[in-house]
Scaffold this motif. Structure first.
Motif, mmCIF file in Angstrom:
data_model
loop_
_atom_site.group_PDB
_atom_site.id
_atom_site.type_symbol
_atom_site.label_atom_id
_atom_site.label_comp_id
_atom_site.label_asym_id
_atom_site.label_seq_id
_atom_site.Cartn_x
_atom_site.Cartn_y
_atom_site.Cartn_z
ATOM 1 N N GLY A 84 0.801 -1.219 0.000
ATOM 2 C CA GLY A 84 0.000 0.000 0.000
ATOM 3 C C GLY A 84 0.832 1.267 0.000
ATOM 4 N N LEU A 85 2.145 1.141 -0.183
ATOM 5 C CA LEU A 85 2.988 2.329 -0.227
ATOM 6 C C LEU A 85 2.859 3.058 -1.564
ATOM 7 C CD1 LEU A 85 6.150 0.940 1.568
ATOM 8 C CD2 LEU A 85 4.696 2.816 2.364
ATOM 9 N N ILE A 86 2.522 2.329 -2.619
ATOM 10 C CA ILE A 86 2.230 2.933 -3.908
ATOM 11 C C ILE A 86 0.990 2.258 -4.479
ATOM 12 C CG2 ILE A 86 4.645 3.519 -4.399
ATOM 13 C CD1 ILE A 86 4.772 1.101 -6.249
ATOM 14 N N LYS A 87 0.422 2.856 -5.494
ATOM 15 C CA LYS A 87 -0.691 2.233 -6.207
ATOM 16 C C LYS A 87 -0.578 2.601 -7.673
ATOM 17 C CE LYS A 87 -4.009 5.978 -5.391
ATOM 18 N NZ LYS A 87 -5.356 6.308 -4.836
ATOM 19 N N ARG A 88 -1.153 1.755 -8.522
ATOM 20 C CA ARG A 88 -1.068 1.969 -9.966
ATOM 21 C C ARG A 88 -2.439 2.297 -10.523
ATOM 22 N NH1 ARG A 88 1.632 -2.156 -14.468
ATOM 23 N NH2 ARG A 88 1.959 -0.555 -16.094
ATOM 24 N N ASP A 89 -2.510 3.395 -11.257
ATOM 25 C CA ASP A 89 -3.764 3.792 -11.877
ATOM 26 C C ASP A 89 -4.118 2.799 -12.986
ATOM 27 O OD1 ASP A 89 -5.812 6.143 -12.287
ATOM 28 O OD2 ASP A 89 -5.117 5.578 -14.285
ATOM 29 N N ALA A 90 -5.339 2.298 -12.946
ATOM 30 C CA ALA A 90 -5.733 1.258 -13.886
ATOM 31 C C ALA A 90 -5.794 1.769 -15.325
ATOM 32 C CB ALA A 90 -7.098 0.689 -13.486
ATOM 33 N N LEU A 91 -6.056 3.063 -15.516
ATOM 34 C CA LEU A 91 -6.187 3.606 -16.866
ATOM 35 C C LEU A 91 -4.848 4.042 -17.449
ATOM 36 C CD1 LEU A 91 -9.455 5.721 -16.447
ATOM 37 C CD2 LEU A 91 -9.204 3.442 -17.445
ATOM 38 N N SER A 92 -4.094 4.808 -16.675
ATOM 39 C CA SER A 92 -2.832 5.345 -17.201
ATOM 40 C C SER A 92 -1.653 4.399 -17.005
ATOM 41 C CB SER A 92 -2.520 6.679 -16.527
ATOM 42 O OG SER A 92 -2.202 6.486 -15.153
ATOM 43 N N GLY A 93 -1.761 3.486 -16.020
ATOM 44 C CA GLY A 93 -0.650 2.595 -15.716
ATOM 45 C C GLY A 93 0.450 3.254 -14.908
ATOM 46 N N ARG A 94 0.242 4.502 -14.509
ATOM 47 C CA ARG A 94 1.257 5.221 -13.743
ATOM 48 C C ARG A 94 1.116 4.927 -12.250
ATOM 49 N NH1 ARG A 94 3.733 9.623 -16.388
ATOM 50 N NH2 ARG A 94 3.099 9.776 -18.573
ATOM 51 N N TYR A 95 2.241 5.040 -11.546
ATOM 52 C CA TYR A 95 2.262 4.804 -10.105
ATOM 53 C C TYR A 95 2.185 6.125 -9.349
ATOM 54 C CZ TYR A 95 3.457 -0.117 -10.731
ATOM 55 O OH TYR A 95 3.430 -1.462 -11.060
ATOM 56 N N GLU A 96 1.511 6.084 -8.224
ATOM 57 C CA GLU A 96 1.379 7.241 -7.342
ATOM 58 C C GLU A 96 1.391 6.754 -5.895
ATOM 59 O OE1 GLU A 96 -3.209 8.260 -7.114
ATOM 60 O OE2 GLU A 96 -2.559 8.004 -9.210
ATOM 61 N N PRO A 97 1.531 7.654 -4.919
ATOM 62 C CA PRO A 97 1.545 7.214 -3.515
ATOM 63 C C PRO A 97 0.279 6.442 -3.158
ATOM 64 C CG PRO A 97 2.310 9.474 -3.687
ATOM 65 C CD PRO A 97 1.793 9.096 -5.048
ATOM 66 N N GLY A 98 0.443 5.407 -2.352
ATOM 67 C CA GLY A 98 -0.674 4.555 -1.966
ATOM 68 C C GLY A 98 -1.249 4.908 -0.606
ATOM 69 N N PRO A 99 -2.271 4.175 -0.167
ATOM 70 C CA PRO A 99 -2.959 4.497 1.099
ATOM 71 C C PRO A 99 -2.060 4.408 2.325
ATOM 72 C CG PRO A 99 -3.687 2.380 0.207
ATOM 73 C CD PRO A 99 -2.898 3.043 -0.865
ATOM 74 N N LEU A 100 -1.127 3.468 2.342
ATOM 75 C CA LEU A 100 -0.243 3.386 3.500
ATOM 76 C C LEU A 100 0.688 4.595 3.556
ATOM 77 C CD1 LEU A 100 0.830 1.964 5.966
ATOM 78 C CD2 LEU A 100 2.296 0.558 4.493
ATOM 79 N N ALA A 101 1.145 5.060 2.406
ATOM 80 C CA ALA A 101 1.977 6.259 2.369
ATOM 81 C C ALA A 101 1.209 7.457 2.914
ATOM 82 C CB ALA A 101 2.451 6.526 0.947
ATOM 83 N N LEU A 102 -0.076 7.540 2.556
ATOM 84 C CA LEU A 102 -0.911 8.629 3.051
ATOM 85 C C LEU A 102 -1.077 8.525 4.564
ATOM 86 C CD1 LEU A 102 -2.750 11.060 2.588
ATOM 87 C CD2 LEU A 102 -4.621 9.469 2.103
ATOM 88 N N ARG A 103 -1.310 7.312 5.058
ATOM 89 C CA ARG A 103 -1.474 7.140 6.504
ATOM 90 C C ARG A 103 -0.210 7.514 7.259
ATOM 91 N NH1 ARG A 103 -3.379 1.156 7.313
ATOM 92 N NH2 ARG A 103 -3.038 1.740 9.496
ATOM 93 N N LEU A 104 0.941 7.144 6.714
ATOM 94 C CA LEU A 104 2.195 7.507 7.364
ATOM 95 C C LEU A 104 2.401 9.020 7.347
ATOM 96 C CD1 LEU A 104 4.522 4.708 5.933
ATOM 97 C CD2 LEU A 104 3.745 4.942 8.302
ATOM 98 N N GLY A 105 2.056 9.637 6.226
ATOM 99 C CA GLY A 105 2.176 11.084 6.153
ATOM 100 C C GLY A 105 1.266 11.779 7.146
ATOM 101 N N LEU A 106 0.038 11.286 7.269
ATOM 102 C CA LEU A 106 -0.911 11.870 8.221
ATOM 103 C C LEU A 106 -0.455 11.648 9.653
ATOM 104 C CD1 LEU A 106 -4.319 10.925 6.558
ATOM 105 C CD2 LEU A 106 -3.190 13.158 6.593
ATOM 106 N N LEU A 107 0.161 10.493 9.918
ATOM 107 C CA LEU A 107 0.691 10.232 11.251
ATOM 108 C C LEU A 107 1.774 11.241 11.601
ATOM 109 C CD1 LEU A 107 0.822 8.438 13.769
ATOM 110 C CD2 LEU A 107 2.465 6.987 12.553
ATOM 111 N N HIS A 108 2.627 11.536 10.629
ATOM 112 C CA HIS A 108 3.662 12.550 10.851
ATOM 113 C C HIS A 108 3.033 13.917 11.099
ATOM 114 C CE1 HIS A 108 7.231 15.026 10.299
ATOM 115 N NE2 HIS A 108 6.594 15.674 9.335
#
Length: 301
Positions: A84-108
C-alpha cells in the motif's frame, strides 16, 4: 542461508545509486556501522523518486529515476503496491503514492502542534455551523486536505482527505497564495500549471477535460485580490468553483506569521453564512486565533 521473500520469488539485485553506501551498511557512529537490508533501501529509492517527481510516474520513468533497471524494478513495484505504499492507476498505468503512504504522512502531520490543535476545533465547528470543515496544509501539488469533517447534509462535491485544491479557483487556494512563502508558492504554481488539479467539480479528479490547467502566472488583478485577502484575513468563494456550493477560508499563522494551515467551511450556497461579519467568518477567525495561540505561544504575546 538467507530466506528470500520477494514477490517475484527471488530478491532482485541492482547497482547502488551513486553517492550511497554499497551493500546494506550505513554509518551508525564513528568507527561503527549497522547492517541493513539492501532490498529495502533499493525500494526506498523508488519511493523517493516518486516523492521527488510530485506526479504519477510510468514504471519505466520510476525505474530510471530510482536508478534501477526496469526488469528488476518490477518486483519491487509489485511488493510496494501490495504494502500500500504505492498504487497503480488502472487507466494510465502510472504509479502514485498509496494508502499506507498517506497514513504515514498523516501520522507525521498529527504530531505537528497546529494540526493537533486544529483537529478537535474543526469537528466542533462542523457541528456548530452545520457545514463541512476542511483542514489543509501545503503539499507538493498544492493545498491538500488532511482532515475533512462532513456536514450533516451531503454536498455535491468530491472532497476527501488527499484532495488538492486549485490555487486560483478556490477560496483555500487563494488564501495559500496570499500567505504562503513566495518560494513555496512558486513551486506549487508551477506544479499546478503543468498538470490539471481538482477545481471543486464533481468527479473532476477523473475527468481531465473538466479540469483546465491554471494560468502560467498570476496577473495584476489576482495580485490585488491577494492584497485584499491579507487585509481582511479571510477569503470567500460564492457558487465557485462549484455552482451551489460556497466556502469561507481563514489562515492559521505561525510565530513568524508564516502559513501553517487553513480552516475552510464548505456548505450549500444560501445555507452557509458568508457575510463578512457573519457567524461563519467570526467562528473561523476565532478558531484560527485559538489554534495559533495554543500551537505557537509566542503569537499571543
Amino acid at each position: 542461508m538467507r530466506r528470500r521473500n520477494e514477490s517475484a520469488g527471488s530478491e532482485p539485485t541492482a547497482a547502488p545509486a551513486s553517492g550511497t553506501e554499497t551493500g546494506a551498511e550505513t554509518a551508525a557512529a564513528p568507527g561503527r556501522t549497522q547492517r541493513g537490508i539492501q532490498s529495502v533501501e533499493v525500494g526506498g529509492r523508488l519511493l523517493r523518486a516518486l516523492a521527488d517527481a510530485r506526479a504519477p510516474l510510468a514504471p519505466s520513468d520510476l525505474a530510471a529515476s530510482g536508478e534501477i533497471p526496469s526488469s528488476q524494478a518490477h518486483a519491487y513495484l509489485v511488493s510496494l503496491t501490495r504494502l500500500g505504499l504505492i498504487k497503480r492507476d488502472a487507466l494510465s498505468g502510472r504509479y502514485e503514492p498509496g494508502p499506507l503512504a498517506l497514513r504515514l504522512g498523516l501520522l507525521h502531520l498529527a504530531q505537528q502542534p497546529a494540526l493537533r490543535e486544529a483537529v478537535p476545533r474543526a469537528a466542533a465547528l462542523a457541528q456548530a455551523l452545520n457545514c463541512s470543515v476542511a483542514l489543509c496544509i501545503a503539499g507538493p501539488q498544492g493545498p491538500t486536505i488532511v482532515r475533512y469533517e462532513h456536514a450533516s447534509l451531503p454536498l455535491h462535491v468530491n472532497l476527501h482527505v488527499g484532495t488538492v485544491m486549485s490555487l486560483p479557483a478556490t477560496s483555500t487556494g487563494r488564501v495559500f497564495c496570499a500567505f504562503l512563502a513566495p518560494e513555496a508558492l512558486r513551486a506549487m504554481w508551477a506544479t499546478q500549471t503543468a498538470q490539471p488539479v481538482w477545481r471543486g467539480m464533481p468527479h473532476a479528479a477523473h475527468n481531465a477535460q473538466a479540469t483546465p490547467t491554471v494560468p502560467a502566472a498570476p496577473d495584476a488583478a489576482f495580485a490585488a485580490t491577494l492584497e485584499s485577502i491579507r487585509a481582511r484575513g479571510y477569503e470567500r468563494g460564492i457558487d465557485a468553483p462549484s455552482p451551489g456550493v460556497s466556502s469561507v477560508c481563514v489562515p492559521v499563522l505561525g510565530a513568524r506569521r508564516e502559513l501553517s494551515l487553513t480552516l475552510t467551511a464548505i456548505g450549500a450556497s444560501g445555507a452557509l453564512d458568508v457575510r463578512p461579519n457573519g457567524a461563519v467568518v467570526r467562528a473561523l477567525c476565532d478558531a484560527a486565533a485559538e489554534i495559533a495561540a495554543a500551537a505557537f505561544p509566542s503569537t499571543s504575546t
